[in-house]
Motif scaffolding. Structure first.
Motif, short mmCIF file in Angstrom:
data_model
loop_
_atom_site.label_atom_id
_atom_site.label_comp_id
_atom_site.label_asym_id
_atom_site.label_seq_id
_atom_site.Cartn_x
_atom_site.Cartn_y
_atom_site.Cartn_z
N THR A 68 25.34 53.27 61.57
CA THR A 68 25.27 51.83 61.75
C THR A 68 26.37 51.30 62.66
OG1 THR A 68 26.60 51.45 59.75
CG2 THR A 68 24.20 51.51 59.49
N SER A 69 27.52 52.00 62.72
CA SER A 69 28.59 51.61 63.63
C SER A 69 29.55 52.78 63.77
CB SER A 69 29.36 50.37 63.13
OG SER A 69 30.00 50.66 61.90
N SER A 70 30.25 52.82 64.92
CA SER A 70 31.16 53.93 65.16
C SER A 70 32.26 53.49 66.11
CB SER A 70 30.40 55.12 65.76
OG SER A 70 31.27 56.22 65.99
N SER A 71 33.45 54.06 65.93
CA SER A 71 34.56 53.78 66.83
C SER A 71 35.48 54.99 66.87
CB SER A 71 35.34 52.54 66.36
OG SER A 71 35.90 52.76 65.08
N GLU A 72 36.25 55.11 67.96
CA GLU A 72 37.18 56.22 68.09
C GLU A 72 38.51 55.89 67.42
OE1 GLU A 72 37.59 57.50 72.07
OE2 GLU A 72 35.52 58.19 72.27
N ASP A 73 39.14 54.81 67.80
CA ASP A 73 40.40 54.41 67.19
C ASP A 73 40.13 53.47 66.03
OD1 ASP A 73 41.60 55.85 69.20
OD2 ASP A 73 41.91 54.09 70.48
N PHE A 74 40.91 53.57 64.99
CA PHE A 74 40.72 52.70 63.83
C PHE A 74 42.07 52.36 63.22
CE2 PHE A 74 40.08 57.11 62.60
CZ PHE A 74 40.93 57.27 61.52
N ARG A 75 42.11 51.21 62.55
CA ARG A 75 43.34 50.70 61.95
C ARG A 75 43.27 50.87 60.43
NH1 ARG A 75 47.65 47.47 62.98
NH2 ARG A 75 48.33 45.96 61.39
N VAL A 76 44.40 51.27 59.85
CA VAL A 76 44.51 51.49 58.41
C VAL A 76 45.64 50.60 57.88
CG1 VAL A 76 45.07 53.15 56.60
CG2 VAL A 76 43.64 53.85 58.54
N LYS A 77 45.38 49.93 56.75
CA LYS A 77 46.36 49.01 56.17
C LYS A 77 47.28 49.75 55.20
CE LYS A 77 43.09 45.15 56.35
NZ LYS A 77 42.30 44.20 55.53
N LEU A 78 48.57 49.39 55.23
CA LEU A 78 49.52 49.91 54.25
C LEU A 78 49.26 49.30 52.88
CD1 LEU A 78 50.98 51.22 56.62
CD2 LEU A 78 53.13 50.31 55.72
N PRO A 79 49.74 49.96 51.81
CA PRO A 79 49.52 49.43 50.45
C PRO A 79 50.51 48.31 50.11
CG PRO A 79 50.71 51.52 50.34
CD PRO A 79 50.37 51.29 51.80
N SER A 80 50.14 47.08 50.41
CA SER A 80 51.02 45.95 50.11
C SER A 80 51.19 45.77 48.61
CB SER A 80 50.45 44.67 50.72
OG SER A 80 50.34 44.76 52.11
N VAL A 81 52.44 45.56 48.18
CA VAL A 81 52.73 45.39 46.75
C VAL A 81 53.74 44.27 46.55
CG1 VAL A 81 52.25 47.79 46.12
CG2 VAL A 81 54.57 47.14 46.81
N LEU A 82 53.66 43.65 45.39
CA LEU A 82 54.67 42.70 44.92
C LEU A 82 55.58 43.44 43.96
CD1 LEU A 82 55.79 39.77 44.44
CD2 LEU A 82 54.15 39.65 42.54
N ASN A 83 56.89 43.42 44.21
CA ASN A 83 57.88 43.99 43.31
C ASN A 83 58.71 42.87 42.69
OD1 ASN A 83 57.13 46.61 43.78
ND2 ASN A 83 58.81 47.07 45.18
N ALA A 84 58.93 42.96 41.38
CA ALA A 84 59.81 42.02 40.70
C ALA A 84 60.59 42.80 39.64
CB ALA A 84 59.01 40.89 40.05
N TYR A 85 61.87 42.45 39.47
CA TYR A 85 62.69 43.19 38.52
C TYR A 85 63.83 42.31 38.04
CZ TYR A 85 65.50 43.76 42.74
OH TYR A 85 66.21 43.50 43.90
#
Length: 448
Positions: free
Chosen positions: A330-347
């Motif tokens: 259905t779709s194709s690309s050579e280069d692709f972007r990946v997101k980092l695992p965003s997190v909220l930290n509280a302590y």
């Protein structure tokens, strides 16, 4: 494909490690680069004028099916992991902190750090399809299984490197109180990536003559790979040889801290909140590919799942499915972007008496692990009582993690050397589904 899946569980037997990295030591009273990894604003609270991080390594694995006692049992891992109907979740994560340097100057704190990451994850894998591929339906009580996965099932691995440039500043200070803010700008070096996602996977698996056949099936499939993980998912060299690629991504952390001081250049209470890993990276390589497909098997047609026996790469899996005639791109690309695992930290870290502290740490992920372009994270809550002297600490983190549940561990620090585990106690006294280990060395100099 069987080899592809089983290799993940072999990692469990070889490297029994899990939960958030550097559990317990990350909220140490001796504030340094490790604390700043959780919240860059801590750089304005450095315990020494300058600090050098020599090395720090944390290796983590957690799952929701296999207990530590199963490692020494007679049953195969693939038999155990695919029992029952609960989707399989497994996280294998390695974080290596390389050379780093931090210093304070008047109201400012600065740091430059280096890290490498390796991750191999199973996300919500249907136990029935896993049993069909790995065991030819060994755990099934009947000669067919109905699949009805209304979620995205993922097998995903990645390696990447990171250089962090951090700054923090004291924003407000009195004799009793202190407020800091800080940020880290990250340069990302994507190494290798592989993702197989099967969304809304429905169908029937029939067990005939010792083989498994998929019929009346449909799903949305994503196959993406870059670098060496596309050609080999289970070879350890594929991870270690492809950590640092070319600079091709950016991310940012930012946070703040609030401190109530004591009379000895320490604190009675220290707290912080931060948001980490806002950003992503683009993978580029000669073998780059990211393709979305529709899988459709109708009528009397069937896909013999035994074809995936011995397959060790996503490229081979993709080609087998294409050759079957059941995939439509259905779709194709050579280069692709990946997101980092965003997190909220509280302590928050509270001084009970001058040598006894108790901290609470929260990690809440802000992203959806089901998305094919997302690196995964876990939700974690950790309570850590700690006996703390200037050059020595002993601490016992008690954690509740999203994947493996409750775990208890222990750690030690002597001057700049530290070693610990967030699950050592539970691994020894009960059937813990995680284990982890970390150690490192850093040193500081100059009066605080």
């Amino acid at each position: 494909m069987k080899k592809l899946i089983v290799s993940v569980f072999m990692l469990f037997s070889i490297c029994s490690f899990a939960q958030e990295h550097f559990s317990g030591i990350g909220t140490s009273k001796r504030i340094g680069i490790l604390n700043a990894n959780f919240n860059p604003a801590e750089l304005a609270n450095l315990s020494s004028k300058m600090e050098v991080n020599v090395f720090a390594t944390s290796v983590n694995i957690s799952n929701n099916k296999i207990g530590v006692s199963d490692i020494t049992g007679d049953e195969d891992f693939e038999d155990l992991i695919f029992q029952g109907n609960e989707p399989v979740n497994l996280r294998f994560d390695v974080e290596v902190a390389g050379p780093g340097f931090a210093f304070r100057y008047e109201k400012w704190g600065f740091a430059i750090t280096s890290k490498a990451y390796g991750k191999l994850n199973l996300v919500d894998i249907d136990a029935n399809i896993g049993d069909a591929i790995a065991n030819n339906g060994l755990n099934s009580l009947v000669n067919f299984t109905t699949l009805n996965g209304n979620y995205n099932q993922r097998l995903v691995g990645t390696t990447y490197g990171e250089i962090g440039l951090s700054a923090a500043r004291n924003l407000w200070e009195t004799d009793k109180y202190k407020l800091n803010g800080g940020a880290t700008f990250k340069l990302l070096f994507p190494g290798s990536y592989a993702n197989f996602g099967a969304d809304q996977f429905e169908g029937t698996v029939n067990y005939i003559g010792g083989n498994s056949f998929l019929t009346n099936a449909n799903a949305s499939i994503n196959v993406a790979y870059s670098g060496s993980l596309g050609s080999s998912f289970s070879d350890f060299d594929s991870y270690s040889d492809s950590v640092f690629g070319s600079l091709n991504g950016f991310a940012v952390d930012f946070g703040g801290t609030f401190t109530i001081k004591d009379d000895n250049d320490g604190y009675k209470f220290n707290s912080g909140i931060s948001i980490r890993n806002i950003g992503g990276m683009t993978f580029k390589d000669e073998n780059n590919s990211s393709t979305n497909y529709n899988l459709l098997i109708e009528g009397t047609e069937s896909l013999n799942l035994s074809q995936f026996d011995g397959v060790d790469s996503l490229q081979e899996v993709e080609q087998i499915l294409i050759d079957s005639g059941f995939l439509t791109s259905t779709s194709s690309s050579e280069d692709f972007r990946v997101k980092l695992p965003s997190v909220l930290n509280a302590y928050a870290d509270l001084q009970v008496i001058p040598t006894l502290y108790v901290s609470v740490f929260l990690q809440q992920k802000l992203t959806d692990d089901a998305k094919n372009d997302q690196i995964t994270a876990q939700n974690v809550v950790t309570l850590t009582p700690r006996f703390s002297l200037k050059n020595f600490e002993v601490f016992a983190p008690l954690s509740q993690t999203e994947i493996a549940g409750f775990n208890a561990g222990i750690g030690f620090r002597a001057y700049g050397f530290f070693i610990g585990s967030g699950s050592a106690f539970t691994a020894l006294i009960n059937d813990s589904k995680q284990a982890d280990f970390y150690f490192g060395f850093r040193f500081g100099f100059g009066k605080s």
